[in-house]
Design a protein around this motif. Structure first.
Motif, PDB file in Angstrom:
ATOM      1  N   THR A  69     -60.641  38.512 -26.375  1.00 40.63           N
ATOM      2  CA  THR A  69     -59.613  39.163 -27.190  1.00 40.63           C
ATOM      3  C   THR A  69     -60.210  39.689 -28.490  1.00 40.63           C
ATOM      4  O   THR A  69     -59.932  40.826 -28.904  1.00 40.63           O
ATOM      5  CB  THR A  69     -58.463  38.173 -27.467  1.00 40.63           C
ATOM      6  N   ARG A  72     -62.401  42.734 -27.747  1.00 49.03           N
ATOM      7  CA  ARG A  72     -61.588  43.931 -27.469  1.00 49.03           C
ATOM      8  C   ARG A  72     -61.068  44.537 -28.768  1.00 49.03           C
ATOM      9  O   ARG A  72     -61.038  45.746 -28.927  1.00 49.03           O
ATOM     10  CB  ARG A  72     -60.432  43.547 -26.543  1.00 49.03           C
ATOM     11  N   SER A  73     -60.686  43.700 -29.729  1.00 50.23           N
ATOM     12  CA  SER A  73     -60.100  44.242 -30.955  1.00 50.23           C
ATOM     13  C   SER A  73     -61.133  44.644 -32.007  1.00 50.23           C
ATOM     14  O   SER A  73     -60.845  45.498 -32.836  1.00 50.23           O
ATOM     15  CB  SER A  73     -59.098  43.250 -31.553  1.00 50.23           C
ATOM     16  N   CYS A  77     -64.239  48.511 -27.648  1.00 52.85           N
ATOM     17  CA  CYS A  77     -64.595  48.726 -26.243  1.00 52.85           C
ATOM     18  C   CYS A  77     -63.340  49.060 -25.435  1.00 52.85           C
ATOM     19  O   CYS A  77     -62.220  48.842 -25.879  1.00 52.85           O
ATOM     20  CB  CYS A  77     -65.318  47.503 -25.678  1.00 52.85           C
ATOM     21  N   GLY A  79     -62.638  47.754 -22.449  1.00 55.91           N
ATOM     22  CA  GLY A  79     -62.236  46.589 -21.676  1.00 55.91           C
ATOM     23  C   GLY A  79     -63.268  45.491 -21.833  1.00 55.91           C
ATOM     24  O   GLY A  79     -64.231  45.622 -22.596  1.00 55.91           O
ATOM     25  N   VAL A  80     -63.077  44.409 -21.102  1.00 56.82           N
ATOM     26  CA  VAL A  80     -63.975  43.258 -21.154  1.00 56.82           C
ATOM     27  C   VAL A  80     -64.143  42.727 -19.733  1.00 56.82           C
ATOM     28  O   VAL A  80     -63.182  42.707 -18.960  1.00 56.82           O
ATOM     29  CB  VAL A  80     -63.387  42.158 -22.074  1.00 56.82           C
ATOM     30  N   PRO A 103     -68.574  43.353 -23.369  1.00 56.45           N
ATOM     31  CA  PRO A 103     -67.754  44.493 -23.751  1.00 56.45           C
ATOM     32  C   PRO A 103     -67.993  45.601 -22.726  1.00 56.45           C
ATOM     33  O   PRO A 103     -69.129  45.819 -22.305  1.00 56.45           O
ATOM     34  CB  PRO A 103     -68.303  44.889 -25.126  1.00 56.45           C
TER      35      PRO A 103
END
Length: 143
Positions: A69, A72-73, A77, A79-80, A103
């Motif tokens: 999380t 991602r923030s 990126c 997505g993960v 990432p």
């Protein structure tokens, strides 16, 4: 990461978060278009998924979610991805359980570029650790 033992691939500045049963760190090995990948690792030795106690497994997975999380923030990126390997046939090559958190970016071809991975120095890893640690807000030391 053995407590108190450091080298070019293992520095205190790599640590992102420490909980009672798990910790997260920036991986020293990066793929070309996926810098700042992280590893989530149980603090006690567990060779693989088969024998890890449930409480450690839950804490590893909870920390994996927090790292993903935060990644991602803070990384921007698209997505993960996560992955974890067991036994040689499962592509395990380190004999201590760990979960990779990558990432991801559109068309990064992460899984097709294994031979292009390289080790990066601590100075390159530190800013990624700092960003994730600031977002997660957990301790970064093994006290």
């Amino acid at each position: 990461m053995q407590a108190g033992h450091f080298n070019e691939r293992n520095q205190p500045t790599d640590v992102v978060a420490v909980t009672g049963l798990a910790f997260a760190r920036i991986s020293p090995k990066w793929w070309p278009d996926n810098p700042g990948g992280a590893l989530v690792i149980p603090r006690a030795h567990h060779e693989n998924l088969y024998t890890m106690p449930t409480d450690a497994g839950h804490e590893v997975w909870d920390l994996t979610q927090q790292v993903a999380t935060a990644m991602r923030s803070t990384y921007g990126c698209d997505g993960v991805s996560t992955r974890q390997h067991n036994e040689p046939a499962g592509n395990q090559d380190v004999w201590h359980l760990h979960v990779h958190v990558f990432p991801r970016h559109d068309d990064d071809r992460l899984y097709g570029r294994h031979r292009e991975a390289r080790y990066v120095d601590a100075a390159a890893r530190a800013p990624y650790a700092d960003r994730l640690a600031a977002e997660i807000g957990l301790p970064r030391t093994f006290g």
